[in-house]
Design an enzyme around this catalytic site. Sequence first.
Site, PDB file in Angstrom:
ATOM      1  N   ARG A  68      14.312  32.057  12.862  1.00 56.75           N
ATOM      2  CA  ARG A  68      14.400  30.989  11.520  1.00 56.75           C
ATOM      3  C   ARG A  68      13.378  29.673  11.886  1.00 56.75           C
ATOM      4  NH1 ARG A  68      20.581  31.174  10.908  1.00 56.75           N
ATOM      5  NH2 ARG A  68      20.197  30.633  12.846  1.00 56.75           N
TER       6      ARG A  68
ATOM      7  N   GLN B  92      14.986  32.305  37.616  1.00 60.07           N
ATOM      8  CA  GLN B  92      15.592  31.217  36.758  1.00 60.07           C
ATOM      9  C   GLN B  92      16.152  30.009  37.691  1.00 60.07           C
ATOM     10  OE1 GLN B  92      17.381  34.491  34.143  1.00 60.07           O
ATOM     11  NE2 GLN B  92      18.350  32.803  33.655  1.00 60.07           N
TER      12      GLN B  92
ATOM     13  N   HIS C  75      -2.579  30.223  41.012  1.00 62.11           N
ATOM     14  CA  HIS C  75      -1.379  29.731  39.905  1.00 62.11           C
ATOM     15  C   HIS C  75      -1.957  29.618  38.471  1.00 62.11           C
ATOM     16  CE1 HIS C  75       1.575  29.151  42.739  1.00 62.11           C
ATOM     17  NE2 HIS C  75       1.170  28.386  43.505  1.00 62.11           N
ATOM     18  N   GLU C  76      -2.880  29.690  38.403  1.00 63.58           N
ATOM     19  CA  GLU C  76      -3.658  29.388  36.983  1.00 63.58           C
ATOM     20  C   GLU C  76      -3.974  31.015  36.426  1.00 63.58           C
ATOM     21  OE1 GLU C  76      -6.794  27.186  38.960  1.00 63.58           O
ATOM     22  OE2 GLU C  76      -8.241  28.289  37.504  1.00 63.58           O
TER      23      GLU C  76
ATOM     24  N   GLU D 127      25.233  29.119  25.435  1.00 63.66           N
ATOM     25  CA  GLU D 127      24.272  29.273  26.535  1.00 63.66           C
ATOM     26  C   GLU D 127      24.629  30.467  27.213  1.00 63.66           C
ATOM     27  OE1 GLU D 127      23.492  25.612  28.025  1.00 63.66           O
ATOM     28  OE2 GLU D 127      23.441  24.546  26.292  1.00 63.66           O
TER      29      GLU D 127
ATOM     30  N   GLU E  83      -3.482  31.288  46.720  1.00 66.04           N
ATOM     31  CA  GLU E  83      -2.820  30.552  45.643  1.00 66.04           C
ATOM     32  C   GLU E  83      -3.527  29.667  44.509  1.00 66.04           C
ATOM     33  OE1 GLU E  83      -1.073  32.482  47.594  1.00 66.04           O
ATOM     34  OE2 GLU E  83       0.501  33.071  46.508  1.00 66.04           O
TER      35      GLU E  83
ATOM     36  N   ARG F   7      12.165  34.673  48.131  1.00 61.12           N
ATOM     37  CA  ARG F   7      13.127  34.475  47.410  1.00 61.12           C
ATOM     38  C   ARG F   7      14.639  35.339  47.840  1.00 61.12           C
ATOM     39  NH1 ARG F   7      10.605  36.061  41.722  1.00 61.12           N
ATOM     40  NH2 ARG F   7       9.531  37.597  43.305  1.00 61.12           N
TER      41      ARG F   7
ATOM     42  N   ARG G 254      -2.728  31.803  55.343  1.00 58.54           N
ATOM     43  CA  ARG G 254      -2.517  32.572  54.041  1.00 58.54           C
ATOM     44  C   ARG G 254      -3.775  32.921  53.375  1.00 58.54           C
ATOM     45  NH1 ARG G 254       2.472  32.281  50.481  1.00 58.54           N
ATOM     46  NH2 ARG G 254       2.098  34.216  49.198  1.00 58.54           N
TER      47      ARG G 254
ATOM     48  N   ASP H  98      24.593  32.862  29.917  1.00 53.42           N
ATOM     49  CA  ASP H  98      23.588  32.594  30.902  1.00 53.42           C
ATOM     50  C   ASP H  98      23.920  33.125  32.495  1.00 53.42           C
ATOM     51  OD1 ASP H  98      21.896  31.365  32.974  1.00 53.42           O
ATOM     52  OD2 ASP H  98      21.486  29.700  31.824  1.00 53.42           O
TER      53      ASP H  98
ATOM     54  N   MET I  35       8.599  28.700  50.692  1.00 52.90           N
ATOM     55  CA  MET I  35       9.027  28.659  49.329  1.00 52.90           C
ATOM     56  C   MET I  35       9.600  27.182  49.054  1.00 52.90           C
ATOM     57  SD  MET I  35      11.160  30.416  47.004  1.00 52.90           S
ATOM     58  CE  MET I  35      11.768  29.825  45.738  1.00 52.90           C
ATOM     59  N   HIS I  36       8.913  26.556  48.277  1.00 47.65           N
ATOM     60  CA  HIS I  36       9.481  25.052  48.145  1.00 47.65           C
ATOM     61  C   HIS I  36      10.584  24.970  47.444  1.00 47.65           C
ATOM     62  CE1 HIS I  36       8.271  20.812  47.772  1.00 47.65           C
ATOM     63  NE2 HIS I  36       8.935  20.919  46.651  1.00 47.65           N
TER      64      HIS I  36
ATOM     65  N   TYR J  34      -4.839  26.974  45.980  1.00 50.09           N
ATOM     66  CA  TYR J  34      -4.833  25.544  46.425  1.00 50.09           C
ATOM     67  C   TYR J  34      -6.319  25.257  47.187  1.00 50.09           C
ATOM     68  CZ  TYR J  34       0.255  25.658  45.400  1.00 50.09           C
ATOM     69  OH  TYR J  34       1.226  25.785  44.908  1.00 50.09           O
TER      70      TYR J  34
HETATM   71  P1  NAP Z   1      19.673  32.713  22.277  1.00 48.03           P
HETATM   72  O1  NAP Z   1      18.743  32.367  23.088  1.00 48.03           O
HETATM   73  O2  NAP Z   1      20.750  31.554  21.926  1.00 48.03           O
HETATM   74  O3  NAP Z   1      19.111  33.199  20.954  1.00 48.03           O
HETATM   75  C1  NAP Z   1      19.533  33.650  19.786  1.00 48.03           C
HETATM   76  C2  NAP Z   1      18.499  33.991  18.811  1.00 48.03           C
HETATM   77  O4  NAP Z   1      19.128  34.229  17.680  1.00 48.03           O
HETATM   78  C3  NAP Z   1      17.620  32.659  18.456  1.00 48.03           C
HETATM   79  O5  NAP Z   1      16.362  33.073  18.316  1.00 48.03           O
HETATM   80  C4  NAP Z   1      18.119  32.084  17.057  1.00 48.03           C
HETATM   81  O6  NAP Z   1      16.969  31.693  16.281  1.00 48.03           O
HETATM   82  C5  NAP Z   1      18.846  33.416  16.475  1.00 48.03           C
HETATM   83  N1  NAP Z   1      20.033  33.232  15.519  1.00 48.03           N
HETATM   84  C6  NAP Z   1      21.125  32.363  15.934  1.00 48.03           C
HETATM   85  N2  NAP Z   1      22.133  32.696  15.088  1.00 48.03           N
HETATM   86  C7  NAP Z   1      21.651  33.114  14.081  1.00 48.03           C
HETATM   87  C8  NAP Z   1      22.103  33.559  12.725  1.00 48.03           C
HETATM   88  N3  NAP Z   1      23.158  32.969  12.323  1.00 48.03           N
HETATM   89  N4  NAP Z   1      21.411  34.523  11.959  1.00 48.03           N
HETATM   90  C9  NAP Z   1      20.079  34.883  12.390  1.00 48.03           C
HETATM   91  N5  NAP Z   1      19.613  34.399  13.817  1.00 48.03           N
HETATM   92  C10 NAP Z   1      20.151  33.662  14.374  1.00 48.03           C
HETATM   93  O7  NAP Z   1      20.600  33.961  22.589  1.00 48.03           O
HETATM   94  P2  NAP Z   1      20.258  35.377  23.278  1.00 48.03           P
HETATM   95  O8  NAP Z   1      18.912  35.852  22.951  1.00 48.03           O
HETATM   96  O9  NAP Z   1      21.397  36.045  22.891  1.00 48.03           O
HETATM   97  O10 NAP Z   1      20.179  35.162  24.793  1.00 48.03           O
HETATM   98  C11 NAP Z   1      21.447  34.623  25.133  1.00 48.03           C
HETATM   99  C12 NAP Z   1      21.197  34.093  26.701  1.00 48.03           C
HETATM  100  O11 NAP Z   1      20.908  34.907  27.669  1.00 48.03           O
HETATM  101  C13 NAP Z   1      20.111  33.018  26.884  1.00 48.03           C
HETATM  102  O12 NAP Z   1      20.476  31.558  26.732  1.00 48.03           O
HETATM  103  C14 NAP Z   1      19.453  33.274  28.378  1.00 48.03           C
HETATM  104  O13 NAP Z   1      19.848  32.357  29.197  1.00 48.03           O
HETATM  105  C15 NAP Z   1      19.973  34.692  28.669  1.00 48.03           C
HETATM  106  N6  NAP Z   1      19.142  35.527  28.987  1.00 48.03           N
HETATM  107  C16 NAP Z   1      17.707  35.092  29.317  1.00 48.03           C
HETATM  108  C17 NAP Z   1      16.724  35.994  29.289  1.00 48.03           C
HETATM  109  C18 NAP Z   1      15.491  35.593  30.204  1.00 48.03           C
HETATM  110  O14 NAP Z   1      14.477  36.012  29.977  1.00 48.03           O
HETATM  111  N7  NAP Z   1      15.460  34.461  31.220  1.00 48.03           N
HETATM  112  C19 NAP Z   1      16.830  37.205  29.068  1.00 48.03           C
HETATM  113  C20 NAP Z   1      17.898  37.834  28.442  1.00 48.03           C
HETATM  114  C21 NAP Z   1      18.994  36.714  28.229  1.00 48.03           C
HETATM  115  P3  NAP Z   1      17.062  30.990  15.034  1.00 48.03           P
HETATM  116  O15 NAP Z   1      18.079  30.358  14.809  1.00 48.03           O
HETATM  117  O16 NAP Z   1      15.744  30.254  15.035  1.00 48.03           O
HETATM  118  O17 NAP Z   1      16.664  32.111  13.829  1.00 48.03           O
HETATM  119 FE1  SF4 Z   2      15.111  33.145  42.445  1.00 42.46          FE
HETATM  120 FE2  SF4 Z   2      16.033  34.824  40.809  1.00 42.46          FE
HETATM  121 FE3  SF4 Z   2      15.454  35.791  43.370  1.00 42.46          FE
HETATM  122 FE4  SF4 Z   2      17.462  33.970  43.173  1.00 42.46          FE
HETATM  123  S1  SF4 Z   2      17.703  36.166  42.273  1.00 42.46           S
HETATM  124  S2  SF4 Z   2      15.931  33.892  44.330  1.00 42.46           S
HETATM  125  S3  SF4 Z   2      17.018  32.612  41.277  1.00 42.46           S
HETATM  126  S4  SF4 Z   2      14.217  35.144  41.559  1.00 42.46           S
END
Ligand code: NAP
Ligand code: SF4
Length: 681
Positions: free
Chosen positions: A568, A344, A257-258, A660, A169, A316, A219, A662, A30-31, A171
């Site tokens: 939007r 992530q 990878h592709e 954010e 993979e 991982r 591998r 997250d 794992m890199h 390579y």
């Molecule tokens: P988000 O990523 O900030 O998305 C919110 C969405 O709502 C955007 O598409 C935005 O698009 C829309 N929005 C914002 N204000 C609005 C308003 N007043 N009226 C209508 N639309 C509005 O937030 P989230 O989906 O709640 O996710 C939160 C966090 O969870 C993410 O940052 C992420 O880190 C994490 N998460 C990640 C994953 C993943 O797959 N890695 C999965 C789930 C959650 P517009 O403004 O363009 O409409």
């Molecule tokens: Fe990578 Fe997510 Fe697994 Fe941690 S939990 S090793 S970030 S895949």
Amino acid sequence: MPAHPHFPHLFEPLDLGFTRLKNRILMGSMHTGLEDDKGELNRLAAYFAERARGGVGLMVTGGIAPNRQGWLAPFSAKLTRQSEMRQHRVVTAAVHAEDSKICLQILHAGRYGVHPLLVAPSPLRAPISPFKPWAMSRRLIRATIDDFAQTAALAREAGYDGVEIMGSEGYLINQFIAPRTNQRRDDWGGSFDNRIRFPLAILRAIREKTGPDFILIFRLSMLDLVENGSTWEEVTALAKAIEQAGANLINTGIGWHEARVPTIASMVPRGAYAWLTGKLKTEVQVPLIATNRINTPEKAEAILAAGQADMVSMARPFLADPDFARKAFEGRATEINTCIACNQACLDHIFARKEASCLVNPRSCRETALPAATARAPQPARLAVVGAGPAGLSCATELAALGHEVHLFEAAAEIGGQFNLAKRVPGKSDYAETVRYFAKKIETTGVHLHLNTRATAEQLIGGGFREVVLATGIAPRTPAIEGIGHSKVLSYVELLQGAPVGEKVAIIGAGGIGFDVAVFLTEPAAAAGRPLEAYQAEWGIDPDYRQRGGLTQAQPEASPRQVWLLQRSKGKIGERLGKTTGWAHRLTLKHRGVQMWAEVQYQRIDDEGLHLIANGQPQVLPVDQVIVCAGQDPLRALQAPLEQAGLRTHLIGGAQLAAELDAKRAIEEGLLTALAISGLR
Ligand code: NAP
Ligand code: SF4
């Protein structure tokens, strides 16, 4: 030695003749970015030493190039000189001091290199690289074989127990093997025998240069998942030739990878490719290693017990928990911090040219930068943490492990916060493992957990706490759209908690949660009882291998609902999703017929449905439900009264920065705040 009571196959030693591996656990390559350190490799050594201490039988480094043309990126790690060899000694010594073994992976990127020197069997640009490769001359092919052997010899001199030859993979070696990328008309292309000449020549040259008592792992790409890849007959014939050429172990490689098939993301069922390694088991005697989405000792044991492989590779899972093997061995498997396959903090970081870490274990790859997990606070105190979501759980358990008296308050009846919603999303059931891990850690570290307790300012002020950590999370945002109070409007929380929904649904907001909700709504009912078959059908993976590469026409099950996913702003829907998984999430929704519309303007919601302007045209989506996934607002009402009362507070997770929200940041903030409170940062 008697068989292990819980995992008899996993902890059975493996005798390779000249050497013995203490168990069947391979920490796969794992890199991490630590290999690319210029000068000393002390951080890499500390990283591997910790995993060796955790009981891994054999580990493999990230890919190291045998020459500059083989670089993945300019100036990435290579091993071609004595000076580079000497730097690796600290790594091998650290691993051997902890009674484990380590192989160096030799990886020549071929046409996957992201630099202008890249070479390949034929001058065909890879769909994932901006550069067209130079076709290798016959002289360069011979020189490259020598370079592989030279790197292996240097690895041996540096103290490595062996090497892994990266032949999968997509390579360079894989590029020689498959007709997709090898269109040569000389001795190195055309017939199957010519296409496999390069890997076999490398193997023989390495064996000749390193001697018989050096572990050689090959591998092998057992399933290319690209058009014009290898046939199963070719895979089998090559495996037999590799065995003949003196490999000690064959590791499983899945998908180039592709390839447009997710092979390690969370939607891939656990152990989804063990059947393939098992298929090869009947053809060769050399020990085989199973890989991909194996993340628990139970799954690993089941694969070995079923005779599908002789060893199990996990990569991982050792970022997520360096003590994975030891905990399983000591009967403490419930204490394992399980990898949730989110990518992530590991692969997404590497693709962004950042060092890897782990979402559920932010200590990963920072072994020398952060105090060890065994560190103790010099001045233990009575502390409160409010909120038992990922941020609060991380902080409370770290604080308790550091020796503080920690009281964790949670308004709900269970811990987990947003992870309790995430785990209901198809493909994210592993998020429940993180909640289980923290529940166990609460127990082992002695956190005082107060469920069903909405902590008040008075309670916290009068509670005798030195400091309070506020991990109070978020509230889903309610956008100001006319009719937002209509009965057909639900928040994503209500939906994931089980509110009933009809057959036509619009989703407002296409962030990570909007995508999760779209997957949840469109999951075919038939997928529930047979996840492997459903995954194979959805992505066109052919277990019967009727065509080169093992692909067939995808036949996703019909979605039970018609869904619109809306945003939007301009730009591609899902643009901000993770680099290594976003494409797969977008494709999943495409397969399921989800309408993804950007640049919409919401007008109102009423009995008719959702009125909006899309493509400049007013229209009505005749939906039964509108699910709001429009981001979140922070919940931090406790902060002001506590601060006014002179109590020191710390805001973490969504309460700190809802925009954010997250889990990666939340869990990391929990750890760093705990260290800061303890005076260790
Ligand atoms: P988000 O990523 O900030 O998305 C919110 C969405 O709502 C955007 O598409 C935005 O698009 C829309 N929005 C914002 N204000 C609005 C308003 N007043 N009226 C209508 N639309 C509005 O937030 P989230 O989906 O709640 O996710 C939160 C966090 O969870 C993410 O940052 C992420 O880190 C994490 N998460 C990640 C994953 C993943 O797959 N890695 C999965 C789930 C959650 P517009 O403004 O363009 O409409
Ligand atoms: Fe990578 Fe997510 Fe697994 Fe941690 S939990 S090793 S970030 S895949």
